[in-house]
Motif scaffolding. Structure first.
Motif, mmCIF file in Angstrom:
data_model
loop_
_atom_site.group_PDB
_atom_site.id
_atom_site.type_symbol
_atom_site.label_atom_id
_atom_site.label_comp_id
_atom_site.label_asym_id
_atom_site.label_seq_id
_atom_site.Cartn_x
_atom_site.Cartn_y
_atom_site.Cartn_z
ATOM 1 N N GLU A 140 0.823 -1.220 0.000
ATOM 2 C CA GLU A 140 0.000 0.000 0.000
ATOM 3 C C GLU A 140 0.850 1.261 0.000
ATOM 4 O OE1 GLU A 140 -3.108 -2.290 2.969
ATOM 5 O OE2 GLU A 140 -2.262 -0.379 3.614
ATOM 6 N N ALA A 141 2.155 1.113 0.225
ATOM 7 C CA ALA A 141 3.000 2.313 0.361
ATOM 8 C C ALA A 141 4.299 2.143 -0.413
ATOM 9 C CB ALA A 141 3.296 2.555 1.840
ATOM 10 N N HIS A 142 4.526 3.067 -1.336
ATOM 11 C CA HIS A 142 5.764 3.032 -2.133
ATOM 12 C C HIS A 142 6.612 4.279 -1.912
ATOM 13 C CE1 HIS A 142 3.999 -0.405 -4.126
ATOM 14 N NE2 HIS A 142 2.877 0.305 -4.221
ATOM 15 N N THR A 143 5.998 5.316 -1.362
ATOM 16 C CA THR A 143 6.743 6.561 -1.111
ATOM 17 C C THR A 143 6.518 6.997 0.337
ATOM 18 O OG1 THR A 143 4.838 7.855 -1.870
ATOM 19 C CG2 THR A 143 6.564 7.392 -3.504
ATOM 20 N N ALA A 144 7.528 7.660 0.896
ATOM 21 C CA ALA A 144 7.398 8.137 2.287
ATOM 22 C C ALA A 144 8.070 9.487 2.445
ATOM 23 C CB ALA A 144 8.027 7.133 3.249
ATOM 24 N N LEU A 145 7.439 10.324 3.254
ATOM 25 C CA LEU A 145 8.040 11.609 3.637
ATOM 26 C C LEU A 145 8.234 11.569 5.141
ATOM 27 C CD1 LEU A 145 5.945 14.428 1.928
ATOM 28 C CD2 LEU A 145 8.403 14.005 1.637
ATOM 29 N N ILE A 146 9.459 11.809 5.589
ATOM 30 C CA ILE A 146 9.725 11.855 7.027
ATOM 31 C C ILE A 146 10.040 13.300 7.388
ATOM 32 C CG2 ILE A 146 11.244 11.070 8.881
ATOM 33 C CD1 ILE A 146 11.804 8.557 7.252
ATOM 34 N N VAL A 147 9.241 13.880 8.248
ATOM 35 C CA VAL A 147 9.512 15.252 8.695
ATOM 36 C C VAL A 147 10.361 15.164 9.953
ATOM 37 C CG1 VAL A 147 8.515 17.432 9.467
ATOM 38 C CG2 VAL A 147 7.336 16.060 7.732
ATOM 39 N N GLY A 164 12.484 -0.983 0.247
ATOM 40 C CA GLY A 164 12.175 -0.630 -1.145
ATOM 41 C C GLY A 164 11.311 0.605 -1.299
ATOM 42 N N VAL A 165 11.142 1.361 -0.220
ATOM 43 C CA VAL A 165 10.304 2.565 -0.287
ATOM 44 C C VAL A 165 11.150 3.741 -0.767
ATOM 45 C CG1 VAL A 165 8.901 4.160 1.101
ATOM 46 C CG2 VAL A 165 8.851 1.699 1.580
ATOM 47 N N ASP A 166 10.560 4.594 -1.593
ATOM 48 C CA ASP A 166 11.209 5.825 -2.052
ATOM 49 C C ASP A 166 11.015 6.865 -0.930
ATOM 50 O OD1 ASP A 166 11.863 8.215 -3.207
ATOM 51 O OD2 ASP A 166 10.697 7.895 -5.037
ATOM 52 N N VAL A 167 12.066 7.103 -0.157
ATOM 53 C CA VAL A 167 11.893 7.881 1.079
ATOM 54 C C VAL A 167 12.680 9.193 1.053
ATOM 55 C CG1 VAL A 167 13.614 6.399 2.217
ATOM 56 C CG2 VAL A 167 12.160 7.786 3.613
ATOM 57 N N THR A 168 12.010 10.242 1.532
ATOM 58 C CA THR A 168 12.632 11.570 1.589
ATOM 59 C C THR A 168 12.562 12.086 3.021
ATOM 60 O OG1 THR A 168 11.861 12.051 -0.638
ATOM 61 C CG2 THR A 168 12.529 13.954 0.696
ATOM 62 N N ILE A 169 13.697 12.619 3.495
ATOM 63 C CA ILE A 169 13.726 13.272 4.818
ATOM 64 C C ILE A 169 13.657 14.787 4.598
ATOM 65 C CG2 ILE A 169 15.173 13.809 6.815
ATOM 66 C CD1 ILE A 169 16.380 11.082 6.681
ATOM 67 N N ILE A 170 12.755 15.427 5.336
ATOM 68 C CA ILE A 170 12.693 16.895 5.307
ATOM 69 C C ILE A 170 13.229 17.384 6.651
ATOM 70 C CG2 ILE A 170 11.181 18.915 5.170
ATOM 71 C CD1 ILE A 170 9.126 17.080 3.816
ATOM 72 N N GLY A 171 14.218 18.276 6.624
ATOM 73 C CA GLY A 171 14.781 18.755 7.886
ATOM 74 C C GLY A 171 14.998 20.256 7.875
ATOM 75 N N ARG A 172 14.622 20.883 8.974
ATOM 76 C CA ARG A 172 14.755 22.345 9.076
ATOM 77 C C ARG A 172 16.222 22.759 9.128
ATOM 78 N NH1 ARG A 172 13.831 25.100 14.069
ATOM 79 N NH2 ARG A 172 12.949 23.145 14.791
ATOM 80 N N ARG A 173 17.011 22.016 9.898
ATOM 81 C CA ARG A 173 18.435 22.354 10.008
ATOM 82 C C ARG A 173 19.171 21.796 8.788
ATOM 83 N NH1 ARG A 173 19.715 22.769 15.569
ATOM 84 N NH2 ARG A 173 21.867 23.188 14.975
ATOM 85 N N ALA A 228 2.902 11.893 -0.374
ATOM 86 C CA ALA A 228 3.533 10.568 -0.291
ATOM 87 C C ALA A 228 2.511 9.596 0.285
ATOM 88 C CB ALA A 228 4.765 10.618 0.602
ATOM 89 N N ASP A 229 2.787 8.295 0.115
ATOM 90 C CA ASP A 229 1.883 7.275 0.666
ATOM 91 C C ASP A 229 1.976 7.237 2.194
ATOM 92 O OD1 ASP A 229 1.376 6.582 -1.977
ATOM 93 O OD2 ASP A 229 3.000 5.108 -2.008
#
Ligand code: FAD
Length: 411
Positions: A140-147, A164-173, A228-229
């Motif tokens: 059910e999940a192929h993409t992820a956004l981590i804040v 196997g997930v396409d994962v992106t980290i978003i970071g303020r610093r 993202a999923d």
């Protein structure tokens, strides 16, 4: 003693075990909101990557039966009635105690609009981790956004990338794990993340989780929407103290404890991520939310509840990353050094932070063999001036230097 322990995380189960061992004729009731046997959150990523249970259920899944602890799962404490010495449960029941250990750990801290929307996930509990990984396994999940680009965000990104997930980290610093890593070591961690397929968007502010009826995107401060999923909050942790606010037990960020781990109410001690103890180095109140601190505090708090008089020397800061492809260890602080020694090679980097001739922090990447020695020297407040630059060089003779330095420990 009839003891009640709130929490069966590393601090709570250690306290319960100590109480059983040191007071064999007493009784222990240990309460947890989880449906699982006592587990270590620090081993969740390893568990899902390898399928191993041993480190997750680090005391064994049968720990409660084995030690004669009355373990009650999915039991939520909503208050402590200190006048009647009773713990108040959400279902209205009360449990009387003669001694109480507060070990309710920490929860996600996400001071961001929309953080309470259905579908916002985190990696703080096994229940949530199972939900997250289950969605990936079910396709059910192929993409992820981590804040959040702290330790938990980094660890989760590696797990998801491996699944196997396409994962992106978003970071303020602008660099990862900014609270614990110096920029140069963080750059090595970032290289490791990128090599594993993790995408980084650093120096970028997330302003809200958005979606209706459930979350489906993150809005950035510049208005951009990223979808993202899986939308995951890894923005920090906060001690679980809400249920104590109406009690006379003093809380600030966490539960206030003294150097015996006693709270402001006699007969009640606190341990682990929930407890605001002295920082080992500065003496200032702080919560260093790591496994070894939780275990040590659980043991000391329980012994003191039974009448011992053990002093807690203070919590230390120590982080290690094992799954990056390059081992990294960070300990102590990088704040206010009067000298910093670096040693750099193609594949490794070491930095030792000094104040008044003593180690206050160390960061190692690539070659972490010296970590144990630096930690010992730091904790013993050994004067390391005589080693000069040799302290960071690979030829540092660990064994002899270690014993020499121990001989020069200053109070
Ligand atoms: C993903 C992740 C990775 C980590 N990696 C590392 C690492 O590599 N090294 C390291 O040293 N540390 C690591 N940590 C931190 C470490 O896991 C914590 O410091 C440790 O779990 C703290 O133990 P604790 O017992 O204080 O709290 P917790 O483990 O949070 O346990 C709290 C317990 O309290 C219970 N509880 C809470 N509220 C209530 C209530 N109202 N009523 C009843 N029960 C309640 C919960 O159900 C739970 O049983 C990591 C943490 C996470 C989340």
């Amino acid at each position: 003693m009839r003891a009640v322990v709130i929490g069966t995380g590393p601090a709570g189960i250690t306290a319960a075990e100590t109480l059983r061992r040191e007071d064999p004729t007493g009784s222990v009731v240990a309460l947890s909101t989880d449906p699982h046997a006592p587990y270590s959150p620090a081993s969740m990523a390893d568990h899902f990557l390898t399928g191993r249970d041993e480190t997750l259920y680090w005391k064994g899944e049968d720990v409660a039966q084995r030690l004669g602890i009355e373990e009650r799962r999915e039991t939520v404490v909503v208050g402590v009635d200190v006048d009647n010495d009773e713990v108040v449960l959400r279902d209205g029941n009360r449990i009387p105690y003669e001694g109480l250990v507060i070990a309710s750990g920490s929860r996600l801290h996400a001071p961001l609009e929309g953080a309470d929307l259905p579908g916002v996930l985190d990696f703080k509990s096994l229940r949530m981790a199972e939900e997250l990984v289950g969605r990936v396994h079910r396709g059910e999940a192929h993409t992820a956004l981590i804040v959040g680009n702290g330790f938990i965000g980094v660890e989760l990104s590696l797990l998801l990338a491996d699944l196997g997930v396409d994962v992106t980290i978003i970071g303020r610093r602008p660099w990862v794990m900014p609270r614990v890593l110096e920029p140069a070591i963080s750059a090595l961690a970032e290289e490791g993340l990128i090599n594993r397929g993790v995408k980084l968007r650093l120096g970028v502010e997330a302003s809200a989780f958005v979606g209706a009826p459930s979350v489906n995107a993150v809005r950035l401060a510049d208005g951009q929407l990223l979808d993202a999923d899986l939308i995951i909050a890894a923005t920090g942790v906060k001690p679980h103290v809400e249920y104590l606010i109406d009690s006379p037990i003093t809380t600030d960020w966490g539960v206030w404890v003294d150097d015996r781990l006693s709270t402001s109410v006699p007969g009640i001690v606190a341990a682990g991520d929930v407890a605001e103890t002295a920082d080992w180095l500065s003496g200032k109140r702080f919560v260093h939310a790591i496994f070894p601190n939780a275990v040590t505090q659980g043991r000391i708090a329980a012994s003191n509840l039974l009448g011992a008089d053990l002093t807690y020397e203070g919590a230390e800061s120590m982080n290690s990353l094992k799954h990056l492809g390059i081992p990294i260890v960070a300990m102590g602080t990088t704040e206010d050094p009067d000298d910093v020694l670096h040693w750099v090679s193609e594949s490794a980097r070491r930095s030792v932070y000094l104040r008044n001739g003593k180690i206050i922090g160390a960061q190692l990447a690539g070659d972490i063999r010296a970590a144990g020695v630096y930690r010992s020297l730091m904790l013993r407040r050994a004067d390391v001036t005589s080693f000069g630059r040799g302290l960071v060089e690979p030829a540092f003779d660990f064994a002899s230097v270690y014993w020499d330095a121990l001989a020069s420990v200053s109070a």
